[in-house]
Motif scaffolding. Sequence first.
Motif, PDB file in Angstrom:
ATOM      1  N   THR A 242       0.817  -1.222   0.000  1.00 24.82           N
ATOM      2  CA  THR A 242       0.000   0.000   0.000  1.00 24.82           C
ATOM      3  C   THR A 242       0.847   1.268   0.000  1.00 24.82           C
ATOM      4  O   THR A 242       0.306   2.364   0.150  1.00 24.82           O
ATOM      5  N   ALA A 243       2.173   1.136  -0.166  1.00 24.83           N
ATOM      6  CA  ALA A 243       3.019   2.329  -0.239  1.00 24.83           C
ATOM      7  C   ALA A 243       2.629   3.139  -1.466  1.00 24.83           C
ATOM      8  O   ALA A 243       2.469   2.593  -2.561  1.00 24.83           O
ATOM      9  N   PHE A 244       2.490   4.457  -1.303  1.00 23.45           N
ATOM     10  CA  PHE A 244       2.008   5.262  -2.427  1.00 23.45           C
ATOM     11  C   PHE A 244       2.863   6.503  -2.674  1.00 23.45           C
ATOM     12  O   PHE A 244       2.434   7.456  -3.310  1.00 23.45           O
ATOM     13  N   THR A 245       4.106   6.500  -2.191  1.00 24.45           N
ATOM     14  CA  THR A 245       5.040   7.575  -2.512  1.00 24.45           C
ATOM     15  C   THR A 245       6.346   6.944  -2.981  1.00 24.45           C
ATOM     16  O   THR A 245       6.510   5.725  -2.987  1.00 24.45           O
ATOM     17  N   ALA A 246       7.296   7.778  -3.340  1.00 28.96           N
ATOM     18  CA  ALA A 246       8.597   7.284  -3.799  1.00 28.96           C
ATOM     19  C   ALA A 246       9.375   6.615  -2.674  1.00 28.96           C
ATOM     20  O   ALA A 246      10.318   5.861  -2.926  1.00 28.96           O
ATOM     21  N   GLN A 247       9.006   6.914  -1.429  1.00 26.15           N
ATOM     22  CA  GLN A 247       9.665   6.267  -0.280  1.00 26.15           C
ATOM     23  C   GLN A 247       9.150   4.838  -0.181  1.00 26.15           C
ATOM     24  O   GLN A 247       8.099   4.575   0.368  1.00 26.15           O
ATOM     25  N   LEU A 336      -4.539   5.121  -4.268  1.00 26.21           N
ATOM     26  CA  LEU A 336      -4.356   5.430  -2.847  1.00 26.21           C
ATOM     27  C   LEU A 336      -3.769   6.829  -2.675  1.00 26.21           C
ATOM     28  O   LEU A 336      -4.205   7.598  -1.809  1.00 26.21           O
ATOM     29  N   ALA A 337      -2.779   7.149  -3.503  1.00 25.96           N
ATOM     30  CA  ALA A 337      -2.159   8.475  -3.432  1.00 25.96           C
ATOM     31  C   ALA A 337      -3.171   9.569  -3.746  1.00 25.96           C
ATOM     32  O   ALA A 337      -3.222  10.605  -3.071  1.00 25.96           O
ATOM     33  N   LYS A 338      -3.988   9.342  -4.762  1.00 21.21           N
ATOM     34  CA  LYS A 338      -4.987  10.347  -5.158  1.00 21.21           C
ATOM     35  C   LYS A 338      -5.991  10.587  -4.038  1.00 21.21           C
ATOM     36  O   LYS A 338      -6.321  11.731  -3.715  1.00 21.21           O
ATOM     37  N   PHE A 353      -4.076  19.786  10.992  1.00 25.42           N
ATOM     38  CA  PHE A 353      -2.801  19.100  10.863  1.00 25.42           C
ATOM     39  C   PHE A 353      -3.009  17.591  10.769  1.00 25.42           C
ATOM     40  O   PHE A 353      -4.037  17.054  11.202  1.00 25.42           O
ATOM     41  N   TYR A 354      -2.006  16.906  10.249  1.00 26.28           N
ATOM     42  CA  TYR A 354      -2.023  15.449  10.189  1.00 26.28           C
ATOM     43  C   TYR A 354      -0.581  14.983  10.034  1.00 26.28           C
ATOM     44  O   TYR A 354       0.306  15.734   9.621  1.00 26.28           O
ATOM     45  N   LEU A 355      -0.346  13.746  10.379  1.00 21.90           N
ATOM     46  CA  LEU A 355       0.970  13.160  10.185  1.00 21.90           C
ATOM     47  C   LEU A 355       1.102  12.746   8.727  1.00 21.90           C
ATOM     48  O   LEU A 355       0.267  12.014   8.212  1.00 21.90           O
ATOM     49  N   GLU A 356       2.140  13.218   8.070  1.00 22.12           N
ATOM     50  CA  GLU A 356       2.325  12.885   6.662  1.00 22.12           C
ATOM     51  C   GLU A 356       2.554  11.385   6.501  1.00 22.12           C
ATOM     52  O   GLU A 356       3.447  10.808   7.112  1.00 22.12           O
ATOM     53  N   SER A 357       1.736  10.749   5.668  1.00 21.46           N
ATOM     54  CA  SER A 357       1.806   9.308   5.465  1.00 21.46           C
ATOM     55  C   SER A 357       2.473   8.977   4.138  1.00 21.46           C
ATOM     56  O   SER A 357       2.524   9.802   3.229  1.00 21.46           O
ATOM     57  N   ASN A 358       2.953   7.754   4.026  1.00 29.71           N
ATOM     58  CA  ASN A 358       3.482   7.278   2.750  1.00 29.71           C
ATOM     59  C   ASN A 358       2.997   5.876   2.411  1.00 29.71           C
ATOM     60  O   ASN A 358       3.380   5.304   1.404  1.00 29.71           O
ATOM     61  N   THR A 459       4.348  12.696  -5.715  1.00 31.06           N
ATOM     62  CA  THR A 459       5.565  11.935  -5.921  1.00 31.06           C
ATOM     63  C   THR A 459       5.269  10.694  -6.744  1.00 31.06           C
ATOM     64  O   THR A 459       4.149  10.192  -6.752  1.00 31.06           O
ATOM     65  N   PRO A 460       6.266  10.173  -7.456  1.00 29.35           N
ATOM     66  CA  PRO A 460       6.004   9.029  -8.338  1.00 29.35           C
ATOM     67  C   PRO A 460       5.697   7.762  -7.562  1.00 29.35           C
ATOM     68  O   PRO A 460       6.079   7.601  -6.415  1.00 29.35           O
ATOM     69  N   SER A 461       4.966   6.860  -8.222  1.00 22.72           N
ATOM     70  CA  SER A 461       4.609   5.594  -7.602  1.00 22.72           C
ATOM     71  C   SER A 461       5.836   4.721  -7.405  1.00 22.72           C
ATOM     72  O   SER A 461       6.734   4.711  -8.258  1.00 22.72           O
ATOM     73  N   PRO A 462       5.916   3.973  -6.295  1.00 26.20           N
ATOM     74  CA  PRO A 462       7.043   3.071  -6.107  1.00 26.20           C
ATOM     75  C   PRO A 462       7.031   1.906  -7.092  1.00 26.20           C
ATOM     76  O   PRO A 462       8.003   1.172  -7.196  1.00 26.20           O
ATOM     77  N   TYR A 463       5.939   1.739  -7.823  1.00 30.71           N
ATOM     78  CA  TYR A 463       5.850   0.637  -8.792  1.00 30.71           C
ATOM     79  C   TYR A 463       5.982   1.156 -10.217  1.00 30.71           C
ATOM     80  O   TYR A 463       5.676   0.467 -11.180  1.00 30.71           O
ATOM     81  N   SER A 464       6.422   2.422 -10.377  1.00 32.61           N
ATOM     82  CA  SER A 464       6.447   3.026 -11.696  1.00 32.61           C
ATOM     83  C   SER A 464       7.626   2.557 -12.534  1.00 32.61           C
ATOM     84  O   SER A 464       7.636   2.729 -13.747  1.00 32.61           O
TER      85      SER A 464
END
Length: 465
Positions: A242-247, A336-338, A353-358, A459-464
């Motif tokens: 479910t990771a949705f950022t470059a991290q 998920l990112a969208k 505020f919120y904790l930034e998720s990845n 940020t780009p998808s980790p599966y891109s």
Amino acid sequence: MANNTKQPLLSRIATNDGHGENIPYFHGWYAYERNPFHPTQNPNGVIQMGLAENQLCFDLITKWIKENPEASICTPEGVNEFKEIAIFQDYHGLTYFREAVAKFMGKVRGNRVTFDPARIVMSGGATGANETIMFCLADPDDAFLVPSPYYAAFDRDLRWRTRAQIVPVNCSSSNGFRLTRTAVEEAYKEALESNINVKGLLLTNPSNPLGITLDRETLKALVTFVNEKNIHLVCDEIYSATAFTAQRFVSVAEVMQEVEHCNPDLIHIIYSLSKDLGLPGFRVGIVYSYNDTVVSCARKMSSFGLVSSQSQHFLAALLSDEKFIDNFLLESSKRLAKRYHFLTEGLKEAGVFYLESNAGLFFWMDLRPLLKEQTFDAELELWRVIVDEVKLNVSPGSSFHGLEPGWFRVCFAHMDDETAKVALNRIQAFVQTGNGTTEASPLASLVESTKKISHAAQTPSPYSS
């Protein structure tokens, strides 16, 4: 002579509340079930934002099913396999199912590590898998260190029937709730001083409820720690796709290979198809251990919670379609990112505020400015207003054993786009009018200060690649 001494009619397990249903986390579900939102039939109902389910890519799976009717034994195309699958009883599982799951686990981790199908042990969802590993590793009253805030139902999964203990490893907002070896060492020392026998450390990576992943260096430090103490490390990795950022997500399976003198007998992974594929009803939980004795014991226990052979057969076909799986992982990450970006940007506009998720299907929302006082009683009072008046089921941080009142877990992948818009409008209206009154919200002055929150969805998808 008859014994007239009154004996309890039921067991202690049957009569205690160790299941944990009497907490707000579950009460919010009941509020939703009594009055569920529907855009036309019940537009003033409760919107469910307390359930971590991934329903954003069901169209892809539905399309695949229509194109592959032979994957089911209950279709004309697949009925020839019906008898063989219907009478299958081997609790080792279908060989081709275990092979497909092992390959999928490797793909989710970027094929940087491989998994042995012989070590794939089935269980009834991640709930059953977590309990199974506790039965294998801990005796009653033994303890596992668990970073907090942690999944609200761990008290049920890890403790209720096993009678094991949980020792929280406290994390705070001061460093973004990041887990450190120092915090683990402090919890371990305090447990020993309290004469608690610590058998291991259990990590949820990506974190539920925080929606963040552990970085490689932290994981290496924790693998080193358990080896030094000769205790177990259980990594619950059920949100790994479910990771949705470059991290990207880093598995303990990768890290253990980089730690000098790592004892593999101490490392165990919990996995599931409930979150990554959005199929909780199939009840596919996996215990993957590098310890031969644990694999043998867990497999014997699996007879109490097997995955049906029909589900195994269907899922093996689905997971073996590499073109479909590659596209599914890529599209799931994008969606998920969208959705995360849509809701968090909307909250930022309202000054929340919120904790930034990845990763994950949720984020950690900060409503501390709305508390009448910084206490968990005030948190529950605010939560009741949100559930009963705003009609949103978000889960209060106290259910996750957090140290700081005022944080709430918000699940975002359980609903369609239109429901998400309604939910966001309700939150915005609530915080901007100050707990539903005409007074200015204490969050209104924070709108500009949220500019520092980055745009994870850009940020780009980790599966891109």
